[in-house]
Design a protein around this motif. Structure first.
Motif, mmCIF file in Angstrom:
data_model
loop_
_atom_site.group_PDB
_atom_site.id
_atom_site.type_symbol
_atom_site.label_atom_id
_atom_site.label_comp_id
_atom_site.label_asym_id
_atom_site.label_seq_id
_atom_site.Cartn_x
_atom_site.Cartn_y
_atom_site.Cartn_z
ATOM 1 N N VAL A 66 -24.407 -7.157 4.866
ATOM 2 C CA VAL A 66 -24.821 -6.171 5.464
ATOM 3 C C VAL A 66 -24.016 -4.599 4.900
ATOM 4 O O VAL A 66 -22.898 -4.867 4.600
ATOM 5 N N GLU A 67 -24.878 -3.742 4.252
ATOM 6 C CA GLU A 67 -24.548 -2.646 3.476
ATOM 7 C C GLU A 67 -24.717 -1.464 4.335
ATOM 8 O O GLU A 67 -25.831 -1.368 5.209
ATOM 9 N N THR A 68 -23.510 -0.608 4.343
ATOM 10 C CA THR A 68 -23.724 0.702 4.869
ATOM 11 C C THR A 68 -23.343 1.887 4.036
ATOM 12 O O THR A 68 -22.494 1.759 3.165
ATOM 13 N N VAL A 69 -24.209 2.980 4.023
ATOM 14 C CA VAL A 69 -24.098 3.677 2.837
ATOM 15 C C VAL A 69 -23.502 5.245 3.497
ATOM 16 O O VAL A 69 -24.013 5.460 4.614
ATOM 17 N N GLY A 70 -22.343 5.589 3.087
ATOM 18 C CA GLY A 70 -21.662 7.005 3.499
ATOM 19 C C GLY A 70 -21.690 7.770 1.981
ATOM 20 O O GLY A 70 -22.366 7.548 1.059
ATOM 21 N N SER A 71 -21.073 8.780 2.151
ATOM 22 C CA SER A 71 -20.635 9.796 1.176
ATOM 23 C C SER A 71 -19.231 9.774 0.755
ATOM 24 O O SER A 71 -18.265 9.306 1.304
ATOM 25 N N PHE A 72 -19.204 9.833 -0.639
ATOM 26 C CA PHE A 72 -17.915 9.891 -1.298
ATOM 27 C C PHE A 72 -17.519 11.325 -1.928
ATOM 28 O O PHE A 72 -18.417 12.265 -2.430
ATOM 29 N N ASN A 73 -16.261 11.776 -1.776
ATOM 30 C CA ASN A 73 -15.639 12.944 -2.087
ATOM 31 C C ASN A 73 -14.582 12.717 -3.038
ATOM 32 O O ASN A 73 -13.593 12.400 -2.555
ATOM 33 N N ALA A 74 -14.852 13.013 -4.151
ATOM 34 C CA ALA A 74 -13.984 12.672 -5.280
ATOM 35 C C ALA A 74 -12.717 13.637 -5.254
ATOM 36 O O ALA A 74 -11.630 13.481 -5.742
ATOM 37 N N SER A 75 -12.898 14.777 -4.881
ATOM 38 C CA SER A 75 -11.869 15.849 -4.684
ATOM 39 C C SER A 75 -10.758 15.706 -3.594
ATOM 40 O O SER A 75 -9.736 16.590 -3.891
ATOM 41 N N GLY A 111 0.945 -1.201 -0.001
ATOM 42 C CA GLY A 111 0.104 0.045 -0.043
ATOM 43 C C GLY A 111 0.775 1.236 -0.055
ATOM 44 O O GLY A 111 0.445 2.343 -0.513
ATOM 45 N N ASP A 112 2.073 1.073 0.594
ATOM 46 C CA ASP A 112 2.845 2.394 0.598
ATOM 47 C C ASP A 112 3.452 2.907 -0.890
ATOM 48 O O ASP A 112 4.011 3.659 -0.983
ATOM 49 N N ASP A 113 3.452 1.792 -1.663
ATOM 50 C CA ASP A 113 3.590 2.128 -2.995
ATOM 51 C C ASP A 113 2.661 2.750 -4.027
ATOM 52 O O ASP A 113 3.082 2.969 -5.218
ATOM 53 N N ILE A 114 1.672 2.943 -3.503
ATOM 54 C CA ILE A 114 0.176 3.283 -4.457
ATOM 55 C C ILE A 114 0.602 4.835 -4.324
ATOM 56 O O ILE A 114 0.378 5.412 -3.488
ATOM 57 N N GLU A 115 0.483 5.244 -5.901
ATOM 58 C CA GLU A 115 0.579 6.857 -5.869
ATOM 59 C C GLU A 115 -0.695 7.246 -6.564
ATOM 60 O O GLU A 115 -1.234 6.691 -7.321
ATOM 61 N N ASN A 116 -1.448 8.098 -5.881
ATOM 62 C CA ASN A 116 -2.719 8.492 -6.519
ATOM 63 C C ASN A 116 -2.750 9.069 -7.926
ATOM 64 O O ASN A 116 -1.953 9.757 -8.374
ATOM 65 N N ASP A 117 -3.469 8.225 -8.760
ATOM 66 C CA ASP A 117 -3.680 8.709 -10.125
ATOM 67 C C ASP A 117 -4.876 9.494 -10.443
ATOM 68 O O ASP A 117 -6.063 8.914 -10.364
ATOM 69 N N PRO A 118 -4.888 10.596 -10.424
ATOM 70 C CA PRO A 118 -6.174 11.535 -10.729
ATOM 71 C C PRO A 118 -6.990 11.277 -11.986
ATOM 72 O O PRO A 118 -8.461 11.425 -11.776
ATOM 73 N N SER A 119 -6.425 10.598 -12.979
ATOM 74 C CA SER A 119 -7.038 9.962 -14.061
ATOM 75 C C SER A 119 -7.811 8.712 -13.911
ATOM 76 O O SER A 119 -8.736 8.453 -14.766
ATOM 77 N N SER A 120 -7.716 8.090 -12.909
ATOM 78 C CA SER A 120 -8.277 6.785 -12.598
ATOM 79 C C SER A 120 -9.643 7.031 -12.079
ATOM 80 O O SER A 120 -10.130 8.065 -11.266
ATOM 81 N N SER A 121 -10.719 6.063 -12.264
ATOM 82 C CA SER A 121 -11.854 6.156 -11.809
ATOM 83 C C SER A 121 -12.192 5.413 -10.455
ATOM 84 O O SER A 121 -11.969 4.204 -10.582
ATOM 85 N N PHE A 122 -12.855 5.905 -9.606
ATOM 86 C CA PHE A 122 -13.526 5.350 -8.541
ATOM 87 C C PHE A 122 -14.616 4.387 -8.760
ATOM 88 O O PHE A 122 -15.077 3.442 -7.921
ATOM 89 N N GLU A 123 -15.552 5.019 -9.755
ATOM 90 C CA GLU A 123 -16.711 4.266 -9.774
ATOM 91 C C GLU A 123 -16.722 2.943 -9.990
ATOM 92 O O GLU A 123 -15.957 2.479 -10.772
ATOM 93 N N VAL A 154 -16.403 -2.502 -1.394
ATOM 94 C CA VAL A 154 -16.585 -0.951 -1.389
ATOM 95 C C VAL A 154 -17.314 -0.756 -2.637
ATOM 96 O O VAL A 154 -16.448 -1.173 -3.780
ATOM 97 N N LYS A 155 -18.493 0.050 -2.759
ATOM 98 C CA LYS A 155 -18.674 0.530 -4.058
ATOM 99 C C LYS A 155 -18.905 2.235 -4.109
ATOM 100 O O LYS A 155 -19.290 2.539 -2.915
ATOM 101 N N PHE A 156 -18.529 2.535 -5.259
ATOM 102 C CA PHE A 156 -18.789 4.221 -5.332
ATOM 103 C C PHE A 156 -19.848 4.243 -6.379
ATOM 104 O O PHE A 156 -19.606 3.938 -7.711
ATOM 105 N N VAL A 157 -20.970 5.281 -6.038
ATOM 106 C CA VAL A 157 -21.898 5.252 -7.119
ATOM 107 C C VAL A 157 -22.210 6.766 -6.929
ATOM 108 O O VAL A 157 -22.831 7.103 -5.916
ATOM 109 N N GLY A 158 -21.771 7.593 -7.939
ATOM 110 C CA GLY A 158 -21.968 9.038 -7.776
ATOM 111 C C GLY A 158 -21.356 9.704 -6.519
ATOM 112 O O GLY A 158 -20.090 9.368 -6.338
#
Length: 217
Positions: A67-76, A29-41, A53-57
């Motif tokens: 068991v499902e739990t819903v939270g919020s996703f902030n792409a910025s 995990g320490d080797d992962i560099e965030n790629d802004p062009s990749s999609s979380f969706e 984990v699933k990201f929808v909008g």
């Protein structure tokens, strides 16, 4: 009792997400560099564990043990956040192609490590892999005229509705004049307002069940 319920829901969310974490180190995990062009969706699965984990909008949805739990996703930022009572649980995220690094919230920085998820073609809690399917219902209602007009209710990730009537006793789910929502099983935060009155909190609704929330002064 209300505080006890909020604490119990907090433990549920922490347990759901922390199923993905172990006390072992995760050097990869320490080797992962965030790629802004990749999609979380879409859906993601923890390697060798049935935690998803699933990201929808703007929604972030966890699934563990059906068991499902819903939270919020902030792409910025990027990050996903769950609000339980007065507790805010925020997970930093990194993404690079088909690898997702789920970071550790402030509540667990001393005991847990960030872990990697990989893209998945299934998400068990929506019925694509078994378990946890079936929508639930949430109904907001009042037992008397509060004298402030219609009450506006906003449910996390589900839009808004209005309470326009009152009932002397608990009405049937879906009754007219109530704010009604059909949702995937999970935990949702809500806010409501009318004149100088405001309400807020969280609701957990199981599959195929109705949660009736009475707003009181």
């Amino acid at each position: 009792m209300k505080n006890l319920k909020s604490y119990y829901r907090l433990l549920i969310v922490l347990a759901l997400v922390f199923t993905a974490f172990g006390c072992e180190s995760d050097d990869e995990g320490d080797d992962i560099e965030n790629d802004p062009s990749s999609s979380f969706e879409g859906s993601w699965k923890r390697e060798n564990m049935e935690t998803y984990v699933k990201f929808v909008g703007s929604n972030a949805i966890t699934c563990s043990g059906g068991v499902e739990t819903v939270g919020s996703f902030n792409a910025s930022e990027p990050s996903m956040t769950f609000v339980i009572g007065q507790e805010v649980i925020k997970f930093p995220l990194k993404i690079n192609g088909n690898a997702l690094l789920v970071g550790v919230p402030n509540q667990a920085v001393e005991t847990h490590n960030a872990q990697i998820y990989y893209r998945s073609n299934v998400f068990p809690c929506d019925g694509s892999g078994g378990g946890g399917s079936g929508e639930g219902n949430i109904m907001f209602w009042i037992g008397s005229d509060l004298g402030c007009g219609n009450i506006s209710v906003t449910l996390q990730g589900q839009g808004s509705g209005s309470i326009t009537s009152y009932y002397g006793s608990s009405p049937n789910c879906g009754a007219s004049g109530c704010a009604n929502f059909t949702v995937a099983p999970g935990t949702y935060s809500y806010t409501a307002s009318c004149g100088n009155y405001t309400w807020n909190g969280t609701i957990t609704v199981p599959a195929n069940q109705c949660y009736k929330m009475q707003l009181t002064l």
